[in-house]
Design a protein around this motif. Structure first.
Motif, PDB file in Angstrom:
ATOM      1  N   SER A  94      78.220  26.576  18.616  1.00 45.47           N
ATOM      2  CA  SER A  94      78.797  25.770  17.584  1.00 45.47           C
ATOM      3  C   SER A  94      79.105  24.620  17.960  1.00 45.47           C
ATOM      4  N   PRO A  95      79.104  23.379  17.005  1.00 41.57           N
ATOM      5  CA  PRO A  95      79.628  22.177  17.511  1.00 41.57           C
ATOM      6  C   PRO A  95      81.125  22.142  17.777  1.00 41.57           C
ATOM      7  N   ASP A  96      81.965  22.945  17.017  1.00 38.03           N
ATOM      8  CA  ASP A  96      83.429  23.254  17.206  1.00 38.03           C
ATOM      9  C   ASP A  96      83.348  23.803  18.717  1.00 38.03           C
ATOM     10  N   ALA A  97      82.728  24.617  19.027  1.00 37.12           N
ATOM     11  CA  ALA A  97      82.922  25.069  20.479  1.00 37.12           C
ATOM     12  C   ALA A  97      82.398  24.105  21.524  1.00 37.12           C
ATOM     13  N   LEU A  99      93.659  30.780  13.440  1.00 35.89           N
ATOM     14  CA  LEU A  99      92.835  31.480  14.259  1.00 35.89           C
ATOM     15  C   LEU A  99      91.353  31.581  13.792  1.00 35.89           C
ATOM     16  N   MET A 100      91.281  31.972  12.504  1.00 37.21           N
ATOM     17  CA  MET A 100      89.969  32.516  11.939  1.00 37.21           C
ATOM     18  C   MET A 100      89.326  31.091  11.732  1.00 37.21           C
ATOM     19  N   PHE A 101      90.073  30.120  11.362  1.00 36.47           N
ATOM     20  CA  PHE A 101      89.495  28.730  11.076  1.00 36.47           C
ATOM     21  C   PHE A 101      88.862  28.221  12.224  1.00 36.47           C
ATOM     22  N   GLY A 150      86.217  31.210  13.842  1.00 40.38           N
ATOM     23  CA  GLY A 150      85.262  32.050  13.075  1.00 40.38           C
ATOM     24  C   GLY A 150      85.938  33.531  12.800  1.00 40.38           C
ATOM     25  N   ASN A 151      86.016  34.252  13.883  1.00 43.07           N
ATOM     26  CA  ASN A 151      86.512  35.669  13.440  1.00 43.07           C
ATOM     27  C   ASN A 151      86.997  36.331  14.696  1.00 43.07           C
ATOM     28  N   ASP A 156      85.712  38.446  16.697  1.00 38.81           N
ATOM     29  CA  ASP A 156      84.659  38.257  17.682  1.00 38.81           C
ATOM     30  C   ASP A 156      84.241  37.129  18.409  1.00 38.81           C
ATOM     31  N   GLY A 157      84.302  36.104  17.437  1.00 37.58           N
ATOM     32  CA  GLY A 157      84.501  34.443  17.878  1.00 37.58           C
ATOM     33  C   GLY A 157      85.399  34.343  19.037  1.00 37.58           C
ATOM     34  N   LEU A 158      86.704  34.712  18.614  1.00 39.34           N
ATOM     35  CA  LEU A 158      87.818  34.514  19.647  1.00 39.34           C
ATOM     36  C   LEU A 158      87.508  35.273  20.890  1.00 39.34           C
ATOM     37  N   VAL A 159      87.115  36.551  20.658  1.00 35.78           N
ATOM     38  CA  VAL A 159      86.916  37.340  21.907  1.00 35.78           C
ATOM     39  C   VAL A 159      85.953  36.479  22.887  1.00 35.78           C
ATOM     40  N   HIS A 160      84.756  36.095  22.154  1.00 35.49           N
ATOM     41  CA  HIS A 160      83.667  35.423  22.999  1.00 35.49           C
ATOM     42  C   HIS A 160      84.178  34.382  23.480  1.00 35.49           C
ATOM     43  N   ALA A 161      85.232  33.520  23.078  1.00 36.14           N
ATOM     44  CA  ALA A 161      85.572  32.396  23.436  1.00 36.14           C
ATOM     45  C   ALA A 161      86.543  32.702  24.752  1.00 36.14           C
TER      46      ALA A 161
END
Length: 197
Positions: A2-5, A47-49, A52-53, A55-60
């Protein structure tokens, strides 16, 4: 990505680093967002913002852990140890260092989860780390060996020895015994005894 990442905000980077320190201490298996948010001085909403969720945090977090691993590999690529045995000795010295135990426990947890839960944030983690390590071991082999079938077998066996010794070390904390085993293997690799028939 994502652009944010790709272009993270300072707050996202700050929270990712704090969350990374948290999971190094507590692991990922029972990660719950509310205690994590409290520990890092944030809220689940923030954190969700930012991620994303869950899973997105774990992936990061897995990408952040992989960045530490890739930093070691970049150093080996830059220094280009002379041969597979020397590369294995240098990798083992890093793996056996007590300061790296938390990261390596997290790596082992993520590796195992990626095998039994191949979807979601763990997807591809185990395969990517195998590829990363085999690539760096290949770069340390002389070109004729690197390109040969025997060279592929030697670096595969070397990776298996290093990973097996690492799991043993994480399970028992017996660094001396594991180091003696790795050193014995690299000595045989130097003499050619570890070459596949």
């Amino acid at each position: 990505m994502s652009p944010d990442a790709a272009n993270p905000s300072a707050r996202r980077t700050e929270l990712l680093e704090a969350a990374y320190r948290y999971v190094l201490a507590h692991g990922l298996t029972s990660l719950s967002l509310r205690p994590l948010a409290e520990a890092v001085g944030s809220s689940t909403r923030v954190l969700m913002f930012l991620f994303g969720n869950k899973d997105g945090l774990v992936h990061a977090l897995l990408e952040r852990a992989r960045a530490d691993e890739l930093e070691l590999l970049a150093g080996l690529r830059a220094d280009r140890p002379a041969g597979l045995a020397q590369a294995a000795d240098e990798v083992w010295a890093w793996l056996a260092a007590p300061d790296h135990r938390a990261l390596l426990r997290l790596w082992a947890e993520a590796y195992a989860r990626s095998l039994v839960e191949p979807d979601g944030p763990w997807a591809g983690f185990a395969r990517a780390t195998v590829t990363d390590w085999l690539d760096v071991l290949a770069a340390c082999q002389p070109a004729p060996e690197r390109e040969s079938e025997e060279g592929t077998l030697r670096r595969t066996l070397t990776l298996a020895v290093l990973r097996g010794a690492l799991l043993d070390l994480l399970a028992t904390d017996d660094a001396l015994r594991a180091t003696v085993a790795v050193t014995s293997y690299t000595a045989s690799l130097r003499s050619g005894d570890a070459a596949p028939e």
